[in-house]
Write an enzyme that holds these catalytic residues in place. Structure first.
Site, PDB file in Angstrom:
ATOM      1  N   ARG A  38       3.676  37.368 -25.036  1.00 40.86           N
ATOM      2  CA  ARG A  38       2.412  38.105 -25.175  1.00 40.86           C
ATOM      3  C   ARG A  38       1.378  37.320 -25.976  1.00 40.86           C
ATOM      4  O   ARG A  38       0.176  37.414 -25.700  1.00 40.86           O
ATOM      5  CB  ARG A  38       2.672  39.470 -25.803  1.00 40.86           C
ATOM      6  CG  ARG A  38       3.370  40.373 -24.812  1.00 40.86           C
ATOM      7  CD  ARG A  38       3.877  41.655 -25.417  1.00 40.86           C
ATOM      8  NE  ARG A  38       4.343  42.534 -24.344  1.00 40.86           N
ATOM      9  CZ  ARG A  38       5.099  43.606 -24.522  1.00 40.86           C
ATOM     10  NH1 ARG A  38       5.484  43.949 -25.734  1.00 40.86           N
ATOM     11  NH2 ARG A  38       5.468  44.337 -23.497  1.00 40.86           N
ATOM     12  N   LYS A 199      16.175  55.350 -10.225  1.00 45.25           N
ATOM     13  CA  LYS A 199      15.929  56.734  -9.826  1.00 45.25           C
ATOM     14  C   LYS A 199      14.638  56.947  -9.060  1.00 45.25           C
ATOM     15  O   LYS A 199      13.595  56.388  -9.412  1.00 45.25           O
ATOM     16  CB  LYS A 199      15.895  57.616 -11.068  1.00 45.25           C
ATOM     17  CG  LYS A 199      17.249  57.781 -11.710  1.00 45.25           C
ATOM     18  CD  LYS A 199      17.146  58.704 -12.898  1.00 45.25           C
ATOM     19  CE  LYS A 199      18.530  59.122 -13.377  1.00 45.25           C
ATOM     20  NZ  LYS A 199      18.417  60.056 -14.500  1.00 45.25           N
ATOM     21  N   GLY A 357       9.800  46.114 -16.110  1.00 51.04           N
ATOM     22  CA  GLY A 357      10.656  45.463 -17.110  1.00 51.04           C
ATOM     23  C   GLY A 357      11.891  44.828 -16.496  1.00 51.04           C
ATOM     24  O   GLY A 357      12.158  43.635 -16.673  1.00 51.04           O
TER      25      GLY A 357
HETATM   26  P1  ADP Z   1      11.898  48.419 -13.510  1.00 52.19           P
HETATM   27  O1  ADP Z   1      12.184  48.342 -14.987  1.00 52.19           O
HETATM   28  O2  ADP Z   1      11.689  47.046 -12.928  1.00 52.19           O
HETATM   29  O3  ADP Z   1      10.779  49.360 -13.175  1.00 52.19           O
HETATM   30  P2  ADP Z   1      13.973  50.368 -13.087  1.00 52.19           P
HETATM   31  O4  ADP Z   1      14.046  50.581 -14.563  1.00 52.19           O
HETATM   32  O5  ADP Z   1      13.400  51.447 -12.257  1.00 52.19           O
HETATM   33  O6  ADP Z   1      13.212  48.981 -12.783  1.00 52.19           O
HETATM   34  O7  ADP Z   1      15.430  50.132 -12.502  1.00 52.19           O
HETATM   35  C1  ADP Z   1      16.290  49.115 -12.943  1.00 52.19           C
HETATM   36  C2  ADP Z   1      17.704  49.600 -13.056  1.00 52.19           C
HETATM   37  O8  ADP Z   1      18.183  50.135 -11.832  1.00 52.19           O
HETATM   38  C3  ADP Z   1      18.636  48.470 -13.398  1.00 52.19           C
HETATM   39  O9  ADP Z   1      19.195  48.704 -14.667  1.00 52.19           O
HETATM   40  C4  ADP Z   1      19.697  48.490 -12.298  1.00 52.19           C
HETATM   41  O10 ADP Z   1      21.006  48.260 -12.783  1.00 52.19           O
HETATM   42  C5  ADP Z   1      19.583  49.907 -11.780  1.00 52.19           C
HETATM   43  N1  ADP Z   1      20.106  50.022 -10.417  1.00 52.19           N
HETATM   44  C6  ADP Z   1      19.690  49.376  -9.313  1.00 52.19           C
HETATM   45  N2  ADP Z   1      20.434  49.686  -8.253  1.00 52.19           N
HETATM   46  C7  ADP Z   1      21.372  50.560  -8.674  1.00 52.19           C
HETATM   47  C8  ADP Z   1      22.463  51.251  -8.052  1.00 52.19           C
HETATM   48  N3  ADP Z   1      22.714  51.107  -6.742  1.00 52.19           N
HETATM   49  N4  ADP Z   1      23.209  52.077  -8.814  1.00 52.19           N
HETATM   50  C9  ADP Z   1      22.948  52.204 -10.120  1.00 52.19           C
HETATM   51  N5  ADP Z   1      21.945  51.580 -10.785  1.00 52.19           N
HETATM   52  C10 ADP Z   1      21.165  50.766 -10.068  1.00 52.19           C
HETATM   53 MG    MG Z   2      13.307  49.662 -16.283  1.00 54.38          MG
END
Ligand code: ADP
Ligand code: MG
Length: 399
Positions: A38, A199, A357
């Site tokens: 940053r 989710k 993230g």
């Molecule tokens: P970002 O931070 O990039 O927005 P998210 O926080 O929405 O992404 O999602 C990331 C998380 O989703 C990771 O920790 C990953 O392990 C989890 N994830 C991805 N696919 C699955 C799955 N099939 N089952 C459980 N967790 C999952």
């Molecule tokens: Mg995340």
């Protein structure tokens, strides 16, 4: 997008006081800054202003002090790290407004840099209190916002100030806005979006907006399970929000109406226990998941088909990993598709913008973050932008 003013629009700033909102919400462990990304992001703007002879006063928040001073969240903690990255001396001022700031400005010479105290020590910051904004503005001549990551908040230092002084986007803000505009605002078509992660519930508004904007929506991660289940697929023990089935069907209907093709995996990587390289690991068709199995990644055949989709597209926007990428081998689909996107970007056939993230962590893990056209580290602000919302800190800069 309406035009915003940038540093190109600055007149002579020599001797003027520039109030510059930056992101210094740095990760700190045992008093040491563990990641200076940053600070580096703010560097071009700070140097440009300082080298034009402005007195540069940095405004930033740190943590969530909830409107009261405390020694653990004083920005004095980051001064050493900022000095080290900039290679220049940086003064610390333990206030954001008033006589102490005024006296400090008297001591600073043109081109000098100072960090003011954590803006969130004052309740008026998060309340966007005009009195606080006015008090801060009283010591400045111009306002520059270089913190896109805080632009989804209408706070005194991110929004209020922009209305009180001539306001400009800093170089980092400018780069982010230009990348986002290129990816979703006015993109070259066809446009693909990859949305993954854990989710559906955390990205409902993202999905609803994207289906009206993009030509291809690629769903992966845990949220693909929720989509598959809504379509009647038995996803076994997978992470799945069954109660969202009606919402998912609504999103699919919206997509169809808008001419957006939704891509769900047709093969998946499953296991009975969630661990690295488990004995129960196997790849199967989505219709063959056993009752005691979990879907933990998109399968290799689907990844190949998705790579073919990307090859037909000119623009890609990506948020969320395709699988549980932190645990091997459930990183395979994310890594493979990210490498395809990176290769297409290098060849010049794709503009690729990613954010989130875990997404940034996944792209770094795949070793391709530098090959994407733009990777946003803005987190919440990036997601709100993906939801199609106006960000108050950005709107306030529009000329
Ligand atoms: P970002 O931070 O990039 O927005 P998210 O926080 O929405 O992404 O999602 C990331 C998380 O989703 C990771 O920790 C990953 O392990 C989890 N994830 C991805 N696919 C699955 C799955 N099939 N089952 C459980 N967790 C999952
Ligand atoms: Mg995340």
């Amino acid at each position: 997008m309406t035009k915003f003013r940038t540093l190109d629009d600055l007149g002579d700033v020599s001797g003027k006081v520039a109030l510059v909102r930056v992101d210094l919400n740095l990760p700190i462990q045992d008093g040491a800054v563990t990641d200076d990304t940053r600070i580096r992001a703010a560097m071009p703007t700070i140097f440009e202003l300082a080298d034009k002879g402005a007195k540069v006063l940095l405004l930033a928040h740190f943590g969530r002090p909830r409107g009261a001073r405390n020694s653990e969240q004083s920005l004095s903690m980051v001064v050493g790290a900022v000095q080290e990255v900039l290679g220049r001396e940086v003064m610390f001022v333990p206030e954001v407004a008033g006589d102490v700031v005024k006296q400090s400005i008297g001591i600073l010479r043109p081109g000098d840099i100072a960090i003011l105290e954590n803006t969130r020590f004052w309740p008026g910051e998060e309340a966007n209190d005009p009195a606080l904004a006015k008090a801060i503005a009283a010591n400045g001549d111009i306002y520059i916002n270089d913190a896109f990551s805080a632009a989804h908040r209408a706070h005194a230092s991110t929004e209020g100030l922009a209305h009180l002084l001539p306001a400009y986007a800093g170089r980092s803000m400018q780069a982010e806005l230009e990348a986002l505009e290129q990816a979703l605002g006015n993109p070259e078509r066809p446009v693909a979006a990859v949305v993954g992660g854990a989710k559906v519930s955390s990205k409902l508004d993202v999905l609803k907006h994207l289906v009206t904007q993009v030509d291809h929506l690629i769903i992966g991660g845990g949220m693909a399970n929720t989509f598959l289940a809504a379509r009647g697929v038995d996803v076994g023990k997978s992470l799945c929000e069954h109660e969202l089935a009606p919402t998912v069907l609504e999103i699919l209907a919206m997509a169809e109406k808008s001419g957006c093709t939704v891509h769900l995996p047709y093969d998946v990587v499953v296991a009975r226990e969630f661990a690295a390289n488990p004995a129960s690991l196997r790849t199967c068709n989505v219709h063959e998941v056993a009752a005691d199995e979990m879907i933990l990644d998109v399968g290799p055949i689907a990844v190949e088909a998705l790579a073919d989709v990307l090859k037909t597209c000119r623009t890609l926007v990506w948020n969320g990993p395709l699988g549980a990428f932190e645990t091997e081998p459930f990183d395979a689909a994310t890594v493979a598709l990210a490498r395809t996107a990176a290769a297409l970007t290098r060849e010049g056939s794709l503009i690729s913008v990613a954010g989130g993230g875990d997404t940034v962590a996944a792209l770094n893990h795949a070793g391709v973050a530098d090959d994407f056209s733009y990777v946003s580290t803005a987190g919440g602000a990036f997601l709100e932008w993906m939801e199609g919302r106006d960000l108050p800190g950005v709107s306030a800069l529009l000329a």
